[in-house]
Design a protein around this motif. Structure first.
Motif, PDB file in Angstrom:
ATOM      1  N   MET A 193      15.410  21.239  46.321  1.00  0.00           N
ATOM      2  CA  MET A 193      16.305  20.670  45.344  1.00  0.00           C
ATOM      3  C   MET A 193      15.721  20.856  43.963  1.00  0.00           C
ATOM      4  O   MET A 193      14.506  20.811  43.784  1.00  0.00           O
ATOM      5  N   LEU A 194      16.620  21.038  43.001  1.00  0.00           N
ATOM      6  CA  LEU A 194      16.206  21.089  41.601  1.00  0.00           C
ATOM      7  C   LEU A 194      16.656  19.805  40.932  1.00  0.00           C
ATOM      8  O   LEU A 194      17.770  19.319  41.172  1.00  0.00           O
ATOM      9  N   LEU A 195      15.818  19.260  40.058  1.00  0.00           N
ATOM     10  CA  LEU A 195      16.083  17.995  39.398  1.00  0.00           C
ATOM     11  C   LEU A 195      15.833  18.115  37.911  1.00  0.00           C
ATOM     12  O   LEU A 195      14.784  18.609  37.487  1.00  0.00           O
ATOM     13  N   SER A 196      16.805  17.663  37.139  1.00  0.00           N
ATOM     14  CA  SER A 196      16.684  17.607  35.689  1.00  0.00           C
ATOM     15  C   SER A 196      16.988  16.181  35.247  1.00  0.00           C
ATOM     16  O   SER A 196      17.967  15.587  35.698  1.00  0.00           O
ATOM     17  N   GLU A 197      16.141  15.637  34.384  1.00  0.00           N
ATOM     18  CA  GLU A 197      16.358  14.301  33.837  1.00  0.00           C
ATOM     19  C   GLU A 197      16.298  14.385  32.324  1.00  0.00           C
ATOM     20  O   GLU A 197      15.432  15.060  31.771  1.00  0.00           O
ATOM     21  N   ARG A 198      17.234  13.693  31.650  1.00  0.00           N
ATOM     22  CA  ARG A 198      17.205  13.653  30.185  1.00  0.00           C
ATOM     23  C   ARG A 198      17.802  12.347  29.694  1.00  0.00           C
ATOM     24  O   ARG A 198      18.737  11.828  30.287  1.00  0.00           O
ATOM     25  N   GLU A 199      17.245  11.859  28.615  1.00  0.00           N
ATOM     26  CA  GLU A 199      17.785  10.665  27.974  1.00  0.00           C
ATOM     27  C   GLU A 199      18.927  11.074  27.057  1.00  0.00           C
ATOM     28  O   GLU A 199      18.824  12.050  26.325  1.00  0.00           O
ATOM     29  N   THR A 200      20.026  10.335  27.133  1.00  0.00           N
ATOM     30  CA  THR A 200      21.176  10.569  26.273  1.00  0.00           C
ATOM     31  C   THR A 200      21.555   9.250  25.619  1.00  0.00           C
ATOM     32  O   THR A 200      20.987   8.198  25.947  1.00  0.00           O
ATOM     33  N   SER A 201      22.529   9.283  24.746  1.00  0.00           N
ATOM     34  CA  SER A 201      23.001   8.044  24.123  1.00  0.00           C
ATOM     35  C   SER A 201      23.633   7.117  25.147  1.00  0.00           C
ATOM     36  O   SER A 201      23.769   5.916  24.912  1.00  0.00           O
ATOM     37  N   GLU A 202      24.001   7.645  26.310  1.00  0.00           N
ATOM     38  CA  GLU A 202      24.596   6.853  27.385  1.00  0.00           C
ATOM     39  C   GLU A 202      23.557   6.365  28.391  1.00  0.00           C
ATOM     40  O   GLU A 202      23.899   5.685  29.351  1.00  0.00           O
ATOM     41  N   GLY A 203      22.296   6.747  28.205  1.00  0.00           N
ATOM     42  CA  GLY A 203      21.238   6.367  29.141  1.00  0.00           C
ATOM     43  C   GLY A 203      20.667   7.581  29.838  1.00  0.00           C
ATOM     44  O   GLY A 203      20.830   8.719  29.385  1.00  0.00           O
ATOM     45  N   LEU A 204      20.008   7.352  30.960  1.00  0.00           N
ATOM     46  CA  LEU A 204      19.359   8.438  31.698  1.00  0.00           C
ATOM     47  C   LEU A 204      20.386   9.252  32.474  1.00  0.00           C
ATOM     48  O   LEU A 204      21.113   8.721  33.310  1.00  0.00           O
ATOM     49  N   LEU A 205      20.417  10.553  32.182  1.00  0.00           N
ATOM     50  CA  LEU A 205      21.292  11.501  32.875  1.00  0.00           C
ATOM     51  C   LEU A 205      20.440  12.307  33.844  1.00  0.00           C
ATOM     52  O   LEU A 205      19.435  12.907  33.452  1.00  0.00           O
ATOM     53  N   VAL A 206      20.842  12.293  35.114  1.00  0.00           N
ATOM     54  CA  VAL A 206      20.152  13.046  36.151  1.00  0.00           C
ATOM     55  C   VAL A 206      21.108  14.104  36.693  1.00  0.00           C
ATOM     56  O   VAL A 206      22.268  13.810  36.979  1.00  0.00           O
ATOM     57  N   ALA A 207      20.616  15.320  36.808  1.00  0.00           N
ATOM     58  CA  ALA A 207      21.373  16.402  37.442  1.00  0.00           C
ATOM     59  C   ALA A 207      20.496  16.961  38.553  1.00  0.00           C
ATOM     60  O   ALA A 207      19.320  17.248  38.331  1.00  0.00           O
ATOM     61  N   ALA A 208      21.056  17.074  39.753  1.00  0.00           N
ATOM     62  CA  ALA A 208      20.299  17.607  40.882  1.00  0.00           C
ATOM     63  C   ALA A 208      21.204  18.521  41.698  1.00  0.00           C
ATOM     64  O   ALA A 208      22.403  18.269  41.824  1.00  0.00           O
ATOM     65  N   CYS A 209      20.597  19.572  42.241  1.00  0.00           N
ATOM     66  CA  CYS A 209      21.375  20.511  43.056  1.00  0.00           C
ATOM     67  C   CYS A 209      20.482  21.167  44.093  1.00  0.00           C
ATOM     68  O   CYS A 209      19.261  21.179  43.958  1.00  0.00           O
ATOM     69  N   ASP A 210      21.122  21.717  45.115  1.00  0.00           N
ATOM     70  CA  ASP A 210      20.411  22.564  46.062  1.00  0.00           C
ATOM     71  C   ASP A 210      19.927  23.789  45.285  1.00  0.00           C
ATOM     72  O   ASP A 210      20.703  24.392  44.525  1.00  0.00           O
ATOM     73  N   ALA A 211      18.671  24.144  45.442  1.00  0.00           N
ATOM     74  CA  ALA A 211      18.075  25.221  44.639  1.00  0.00           C
ATOM     75  C   ALA A 211      18.820  26.541  44.753  1.00  0.00           C
ATOM     76  O   ALA A 211      18.950  27.276  43.765  1.00  0.00           O
ATOM     77  N   ASP A 212      19.366  26.832  45.925  1.00  0.00           N
ATOM     78  CA  ASP A 212      20.029  28.128  46.116  1.00  0.00           C
ATOM     79  C   ASP A 212      21.406  28.202  45.451  1.00  0.00           C
ATOM     80  O   ASP A 212      22.030  29.261  45.442  1.00  0.00           O
ATOM     81  N   LEU A 213      21.873  27.112  44.868  1.00  0.00           N
ATOM     82  CA  LEU A 213      23.192  27.112  44.219  1.00  0.00           C
ATOM     83  C   LEU A 213      23.119  27.399  42.717  1.00  0.00           C
ATOM     84  O   LEU A 213      24.160  27.605  42.087  1.00  0.00           O
ATOM     85  N   LEU A 214      21.920  27.427  42.153  1.00  0.00           N
ATOM     86  CA  LEU A 214      21.776  27.648  40.725  1.00  0.00           C
ATOM     87  C   LEU A 214      22.423  28.982  40.335  1.00  0.00           C
ATOM     88  O   LEU A 214      22.188  30.012  40.959  1.00  0.00           O
ATOM     89  N   GLY A 215      23.290  28.945  39.345  1.00  0.00           N
ATOM     90  CA  GLY A 215      23.986  30.142  38.873  1.00  0.00           C
ATOM     91  C   GLY A 215      25.310  30.397  39.559  1.00  0.00           C
ATOM     92  O   GLY A 215      26.054  31.291  39.163  1.00  0.00           O
ATOM     93  N   GLU A 216      25.636  29.621  40.567  1.00  0.00           N
ATOM     94  CA  GLU A 216      26.885  29.812  41.313  1.00  0.00           C
ATOM     95  C   GLU A 216      28.043  29.052  40.656  1.00  0.00           C
ATOM     96  O   GLU A 216      27.846  28.042  39.988  1.00  0.00           O
TER      97      GLU A 216
END
Length: 97
Positions: free
Chosen positions: A1-24
């Protein structure tokens, strides 16, 4: 799995996906879902780490069978709210309050 975390004005945004789906891109009817490096690219993690991040998040976007099923199994996503887009699972989490 790939995981990205970032702080936004709305709070903590997390994006996660199966690694083999990146770019699809997945399309079904009027729905189009592109798993971009910019949004979903991040560190390769195990399911437990991804679920912990979703638990801490204010907003989370999850794509892929492995990722969404891990969140469902952990009780952070209700299986009935997950979408299937062109055969791929997608779920969003939004915490209010």
């Amino acid at each position: 799995m790939l995981l990205s975390e970032r702080e936004t004005s709305e709070g903590l945004l997390v994006a996660a996906c199966d690694a083999d789906l990146l770019g699809e891109t997945f399309e079904e009817g009027e729905i189009s879902l592109t798993v971009t490096e910019e949004f979903y690219g991040g560190d390769e993690v195990d399911a437990e780490t991804a679920v912990d991040a979703v638990r801490r998040s204010d907003v989370a976007n999850l794509v892929g069978t492995e990722t969404v099923e891990a969140a469902v199994d952990a009780g952070v996503v209700d299986e009935s709210t997950a979408l299937t887009v062109d055969g791929t699972l997608h779920a969003q989490v939004l915490r209010l309050g």
